[in-house]
Design an enzyme around this catalytic site. Structure first.
Site, PDB file in Angstrom:
ATOM      1  N   ASP A   1      36.433 -40.755   7.283  1.00 43.03           N
ATOM      2  CA  ASP A   1      37.707 -41.347   7.699  1.00 43.03           C
ATOM      3  C   ASP A   1      37.463 -42.462   8.715  1.00 43.03           C
ATOM      4  OD1 ASP A   1      39.993 -40.269   6.353  1.00 43.03           O
ATOM      5  OD2 ASP A   1      39.507 -38.337   7.259  1.00 43.03           O
TER       6      ASP A   1
ATOM      7  N   GLU B   1      38.802 -39.769  14.090  1.00 46.45           N
ATOM      8  CA  GLU B   1      38.544 -40.300  12.750  1.00 46.45           C
ATOM      9  C   GLU B   1      39.135 -41.688  12.552  1.00 46.45           C
ATOM     10  OE1 GLU B   1      38.274 -37.047   9.725  1.00 46.45           O
ATOM     11  OE2 GLU B   1      40.096 -36.351  10.721  1.00 46.45           O
TER      12      GLU B   1
ATOM     13  N   HIS C   1      40.685 -30.622   2.956  1.00 40.79           N
ATOM     14  CA  HIS C   1      40.365 -31.361   1.728  1.00 40.79           C
ATOM     15  C   HIS C   1      40.016 -30.427   0.571  1.00 40.79           C
ATOM     16  CE1 HIS C   1      40.650 -35.468   3.142  1.00 40.79           C
ATOM     17  NE2 HIS C   1      39.969 -35.159   4.223  1.00 40.79           N
TER      18      HIS C   1
HETATM   19  C1  3PY Z   1      35.416 -37.232   7.507  1.00 41.95           C
HETATM   20  O1  3PY Z   1      34.281 -37.708   7.372  1.00 41.95           O
HETATM   21  O2  3PY Z   1      36.449 -37.896   7.623  1.00 41.95           O
HETATM   22  C2  3PY Z   1      35.553 -35.797   7.540  1.00 41.95           C
HETATM   23  O3  3PY Z   1      36.644 -35.298   7.769  1.00 41.95           O
HETATM   24  C3  3PY Z   1      34.320 -34.999   7.299  1.00 41.95           C
HETATM   25  O4  3PY Z   1      34.451 -33.692   7.577  1.00 41.95           O
HETATM   26 MG    MG Z   2      38.256 -36.675   7.739  1.00 42.63          MG
END
Ligand code: 3PY
Ligand code: MG
Length: 255
Positions: free
Chosen positions: A176, A150, A47
């Site tokens: 995510d 995620e 990111h």
């Molecule tokens: C998320 O919270 O999706 C992340 O990738 C944090 O590092």
């Molecule tokens: Mg993430």
């Protein structure tokens, strides 16, 4: 073969380690945070604008300061994983893994044949060839591979992901994860917490570590993570530390 990367050893032993996260790709950030005493530091190549060249600079800032350099790679890509391992990472955190096939691909990228497809070459991590033989002999046992969980799909397949040989632990991306449950940013919502609890329970069954990124660390959020059974904790982000520290300093004057 001996495991020389203490973080991999801890992941497989389910022993607590605490790391942090870098999003600003300057060597000074790596040096400052490495001096703080974290067990590991992950540079976030997903990111941010941290490319392989910036990552190498960050790893140089970490080496020799007692923390294990890791990279959250930009995606589950064989070359992305190979390059960070060649240039300074002792572990990879691979985003958005939601099937065992994706987990196997990540492990294969990180391991030399016959276990995987990592290419052999002189590189920074084998001291440009000087330590080639020793590095090749130990790397597969030394390098940590962590799958990021995620999504609700990943939660549903967590046992199969954890069953993949070479996945040492998993790391929940709470943002995510919350998005996949339809409540982006609301990481404390019961359905998100329930998903996280299912991941921790699966890790206990599999004998591997459950990790989570506590993006905004407070005593309460850290206690929650430890009490919930997480043993691989990412504490904060360089940018969050900077923001909170600066606001607190300004408040001393303005209040
Ligand atoms: C998320 O919270 O999706 C992340 O990738 C944090 O590092
Ligand atoms: Mg993430």
């Amino acid at each position: 073969m001996a495991i020389r990367n203490p973080v991999r050893h801890a992941l497989l032993g389910r022993t607590l380690t605490v790391g942090t996260w870098i999003q600003a790709g300057h060597a000074a950030v790596a040096e400052v945070l490495a001096n703080v005493g974290f067990d590991w530091i992950a540079a976030d190549c997903e990111h941010t604008d941290i490319d392989i060249s910036a990552f190498t600079t960050l790893a140089r800032g970490m080496h020799g300061r007692g923390c294990v350099p890791m990279a959250r790679v930009r995606e589950n890509d064989t070359l992305a994983i190979r390059q960070v391992l060649d240039m300074g990472a002792q572990g990879v955190i691979v985003p958005l893994i939601d099937t065992p096939a994706a987990a196997r691909k990540a492990v294969q990228a990180a391991k030399y044949p016959p276990e995987g497809v990592r290419g052999f070459a002189f590189s920074r991590m084998n001291n440009w060839g000087v330590d080639f033989d020793e590095y090749v002999r130990t790397a597969n046992d030394d390098i940590a591979v962590v799958a990021m969980i995620e999504s609700s799909r990943a939660v549903d397949t967590i046992d199969d992901i954890l069953a993949v040989d070479g996945i040492d632990g998993v790391f929940i991306g709470p943002y995510d994860m919350s998005g996949s449950y339809g409540v982006p940013g609301e990481t404390g919502r019961p359905k998100v917490k329930e998903g996280c609890a299912r991941v921790v329970a699966a890790c206990e069954r599999a004998g591997k570590s459950a990790g989570i990124h506590v993006v905004i660390p407070t005593q309460e959020s850290v206690n929650d993570a430890v009490d919930a059974g997480f043993t691989f904790i990412g504490l904060g982000v360089d940018t969050v530390f900077l923001d909170r520290g600066a606001r607190a300093a300004l408040k001393c004057v303005r209040s």
